[in-house]
Design an enzyme around this catalytic site. Structure first.
Site, short mmCIF file in Angstrom:
data_model
loop_
_atom_site.label_atom_id
_atom_site.label_comp_id
_atom_site.label_asym_id
_atom_site.label_seq_id
_atom_site.Cartn_x
_atom_site.Cartn_y
_atom_site.Cartn_z
CB CYS A 1 -1.33 -0.04 1.16
SG CYS A 1 -2.20 -1.34 1.30
CD GLU B 1 -4.71 5.37 3.14
OE1 GLU B 1 -3.82 6.23 3.50
OE2 GLU B 1 -5.07 4.27 2.90
#
Length: 182
Positions: free
Chosen positions: A67, A116
């Site tokens: 990520c 996010e």
């Protein structure tokens, strides 16, 4: 590697500025752009990684492969490639979207918040791993079906974003198809 930043977003997902990555992740994390990737080897196995204990959020937690955060002017796909090289020392095929509209908010046990807009990609590795110990403390190549069963049975053992991504039926279907395409 130079200091990374995050791209801040408004509620509609429009960029509003940047903030240094380490400063961005607090108990009051602002909405920002990220990405998540699931990497498969030539056998169709998924790379599951365990986050280094030095990570600010969710240290030591098992998660999907890589990520990160795209930098200003960088495409999500280029960011995935860059972070795969940095964290895993690995080359990959072109990342393919499997859950492009994923968005989440989660708080880790230390109070650090992730907030996010985080498109999810799948890619295949094309070289051997060279793990960066500052990012990854352990890893395992696993059959996707086994990982998904593990997530369903023990979601607390995995990062919340991995659990939420795996809960999406369309993403799960696309990941399964990706794993089966050797």
């Amino acid at each position: 590697m130079q200091t990374e930043h995050v791209i801040l977003l408004n509620a509609q997902g429009v960029p509003t500025g940047t903030l240094e990555k380490y400063a961005a992740h607090t108990a009051d994390t602002l909405l920002h752009l990220a990405f998540s990737s699931w990497l498969f080897n030539a056998k169709g196995q998924l790379l599951v990684t365990r986050r280094a204990l030095s990570k600010k959020a969710w240290p030591g937690v098992w998660t999907n492969s890589v990520c990160g955060h795209p930098q200003m002017g960088e495409s999500n796909e280029d960011a995935v490639i860059r972070r795969c090289r940095f964290e895993l020392g690995v080359e990959i095929t072109a990342p393919e979207p499997v859950y492009p509209d994923f968005r989440y908010r989660a708080t880790d046990p230390n109070g650090i918040v992730e907030n996010e807009v985080c498109p999810v990609f799948a890619a295949r590795t094309t070289s051997a791993l060279q793990i960066n110990d500052d990012e990854v403390m352990d890893y395992q190549w696993c059959d996707l079906a086994d990982v998904l069963r593990g997530i369903d049975a023990t979601p607390w053992a995995f990062s919340p974003w991995m659990v939420m991504q795996a809960a999406n039926s369309e993403a799960r279907k696309l990941l399964s198809a990706f794993a089966q395409h050797n």
